[in-house]
Design an enzyme around this catalytic site. Structure first.
Site, short mmCIF file in Angstrom:
data_model
loop_
_atom_site.label_atom_id
_atom_site.label_comp_id
_atom_site.label_asym_id
_atom_site.label_seq_id
_atom_site.Cartn_x
_atom_site.Cartn_y
_atom_site.Cartn_z
N LYS A 86 0.85 -1.18 0.00
CA LYS A 86 0.00 0.00 0.00
C LYS A 86 0.89 1.24 0.00
CE LYS A 86 -3.61 -0.07 2.70
NZ LYS A 86 -4.45 -0.24 3.91
N VAL A 87 0.62 2.12 -0.96
CA VAL A 87 1.41 3.35 -1.13
C VAL A 87 0.43 4.51 -1.24
CG1 VAL A 87 3.03 4.55 -2.65
CG2 VAL A 87 3.22 2.08 -2.36
#
Length: 194
Positions: A86-87
């Site tokens: 997750k970014v």
């Protein structure tokens, strides 16, 4: 619509995979810190519960691109190939997404608030984009409408990135997102049960 459970609570995850047709678990640093203990050990325990075939989405904590990429590689090495990184969306996030996609690492671009952000994330190589439905509603935007805009944009342009809607407070929101074309949703345990 495919479903994830959004928690780091091991008991909730055990119950979730026992009773519900979940394809995986999403976590974030806040959820991990709520559980106490060593976050790495919690993530390893989650992977052990869900097995190697379900997806596990883990957020990086670094803020500089090179360090985020290194952290992402270490997370995937630790937790296996069905681990998605997750970014948060933004210039650095897009840069990291493109680099990770080139390395064959799946990315979930988070904190999506517009269809434009989702398009950029998809074109950078994100596997998923995560609009925050309830957070959008809380700032007087239309969370379900944003999901609909993203899903329609992706359909028109043949984009394979999936919309992973997040931030739910009620089952009714989930059904509205499904009707709006959301591909996947990640639900807190109470909303999943509801």
């Amino acid at each position: 619509m495919k479903l994830f459970i959004d928690t780091a609570n091991l008991d909730a995850i055990r119950e979730g995979v026992k009773y519900y047709p979940l394809i995986g678990v999403t976590t974030n640093p806040t959820l991990l810190s709520r559980e106490g203990g060593d976050p790495v050990e919690t993530l390893k325990a989650i992977r052990a519960i869900i097995g190697p075939d379900r997806e596990l989405h883990v957020q990086v904590t670094e803020t500089e691109a090179d360090k985020m990429i290194e952290e992402a590689q270490a997370i995937v090495a630790l937790l296996g190939k069905n681990t998605f990184i997750k970014v948060p969306v933004g210039e650095v996030g897009l840069q990291v997404t493109a680099a990770l996609a080139e390395l064959g690492i799946g990315v979930t671009e988070t904190a999506i608030f517009t269809a434009g952000q989702a398009m950029l994330a998809a074109r950078a190589g994100a596997s998923y984009v995560a609009p925050y439905v309830n957070r959008l509603d809380n700032i007087l935007a239309d969370g379900v409408g944003v999901v609909s805009d993203i899903a329609q944009t992706f359909a028109v342009h043949g984009i394979g990135t999936e919309v992973l809607a997040a931030s739910f407070k009620s089952p009714e929101q989930v059904i509205r997102v499904a009707l709006a074309g959301g591909h996947t949703a990640t639900l807190p345990p109470d909303v999943l049960k509801g």
